[in-house]
Design a protein around this motif. Structure first.
Motif: not given
Length: 405
Positions: A111-112, A115, A118-119, A121, A171, A174
């Motif tokens: 999960e981390e 994230n 994605q932050s 990308r 991914e 989500n």
């Protein structure tokens, strides 16, 4: 009834898979397990050692309750699309959770990591592109780009094959199915690509397949690494169809297809790009086997897996337009098998399913299943006798979902 899902190939089903299945049931607390399983051809661009029907029997014998097929348009793809298709299907059939095996073994780290990427990308994608422009393969570029981003925290190792798949599962979840709860189980003992038996009871599918094709193999050595039902199904398949499937069986067909095609014709095939078609044509003229061909085509830029997928799409004559029409999202759920618990679940769920549930091909939209039917036709050509080919080809149309009591 509470269902959990697993994404599998079972090529073939072995003790490591049994461990994963057992732990999935414990961890999820679900009433039943649904397996989304690749069909006749697999994610690494190779034929399954035995048909999807035989592997469905292995799964049901081991305790899976429902087996559905991951269509060709997703099963023979890079990790991102493979994950998108499989997680979408598990969500569509009503799973509340899913569980995957990984080298890391902790869901929080996945999960981390998702994230973090994605932050960042834009930076991450640009870094991947730069590394690929330097001549690195996509997996190598991905790993290096991730290291450039890496900060302190609980993150996974994205150089490991099961971790990479796990990352893409999270991914996909989500994006397509945020309500799905994710679990991961640490992969036991054998590595994904291990070719030798090291553990006393758990071995990779790669090492098991290698033993099955070894003419000088020690008899019955694989019995320590697979359930008895798997061994019996493998033996029955070998006797019924005259042997197992591997790339070398299809080499004459692939060689003919490449040598009889022009560069422009090959460029229409899915994943063929950047001039690799010319290298393939030249290599096919002198290669004596599929392995020889692959070694001649192999370069730093292309992984063995990516080249195998290219070869597979050439073999099945799957064009860019055909694949692009189908890999946005699954359009149906094909049922391969179930036990009584699975049947009870489907009886309760089928009226609420948004995608059509296919148990008979006669009820399916022929456009939807076109790629899968073509793949089944070609998969049968990997058998040695005409009678065996005919029998397996007929099975695709006549076989109802496997029912295990």
């Amino acid at each position: 009834m509470k269902a959990t899902g697993v994404v599998v190939e079972y090529n073939p089903f072995h003790n490591g898979h049994l461990h994963h299945l057992t732990e999935t049931k414990k961890t999820s607390g679900a009433d039943l397990v649904i397996a989304c399983m690749s069909g006749h051809f697999l994610q690494r661009g190779e034929p399954a050692i035995v048909s999807k029907w035989a592997r469905t029997k292995m799964a049901l014998a081991a305790g899976v309750d429902i087996v559905i097929e991951l269509p060709y348009a997703f099963a023979t793809q890079h990790a991102e699309t493979f994950a998108k298709g499989s997680i979408s299907l598990l969500h569509e059939i009503g799973c509340e959770s899913f569980c995957f095996g990984s080298e890391d073994g902790g869901i929080a780290a996945f999960e981390e990591t998702v994230n973090l990427i994605q932050s960042n990308r834009d930076t991450y994608d640009a870094s991947i592109k730069n590394y690929m422009n330097e001549g690195l393969s996509y997996p190598s570029a991905l790993s290096k780009a991730f290291k450039d981003l890496k900060s302190s925290g609980n993150l996974i190792d994205l150089s490991k094959p099961n971790n990479i798949l796990g990352y893409h599962y999270i991914e996909a979840r989500n994006t397509a199915a945020p309500s799905l709860q994710a679990f991961t189980i640490t992969r036991e003992s054998a590595g994904y690509h291990d070719e030798h038996f090291a553990s006393p009871s758990i071995a990779s599918a790669t090492s098991i397949r290698k033993n099955l094709f070894d003419p000088d193999k020690e008899e019955n050595v694989i019995n320590r690494y697979i359930p008895s039902a798997t061994y019996e199904i493998l033996e029955h398949y070998r006797k019924e169809f005259g042997g197992y499937h591997r790339w070398e069986n299809y080499w004459p067909l692939l060689q003919y297809k490449i040598m009889s095609s022009s560069p422009s014709q090959l460029r229409e095939i899915y994943e063929i790009e950047e001039g690799i078609e010319n290298r393939m044509i030249e290599s096919s003229k002198s290669a004596l086997s599929f392995e020889d061909f692959m070694n001649r085509v192999k370069s730093k830029r292309y992984t063995w897996t990516r080249l195998q997928r290219m070869a597979l799409h050439i073999l099945t004559n799957t064009t860019k337009s055909e694949m692009n029409e189908r890999h946005a999202a699954p359009s149906y759920i094909r049922l391969l098998g179930m036990n009584k618990t699975g049947q009870e679940y489907l009886n309760k769920m089928k009226k609420s399913l948004e995608l059509p549930l296919i148990s008979k091909l006669s009820s399916a939209d022929k456009k939807d299943i076109f790629l899968d039917m073509k793949a089944a036709d070609i998969y049968s050509l990997g058998l040695s006798s005409n009678e065996a080919k005919k029998k397996l080809l007929h099975q695709e149309w006549s076989q109802p979902p496997v029912m295990m009591r």
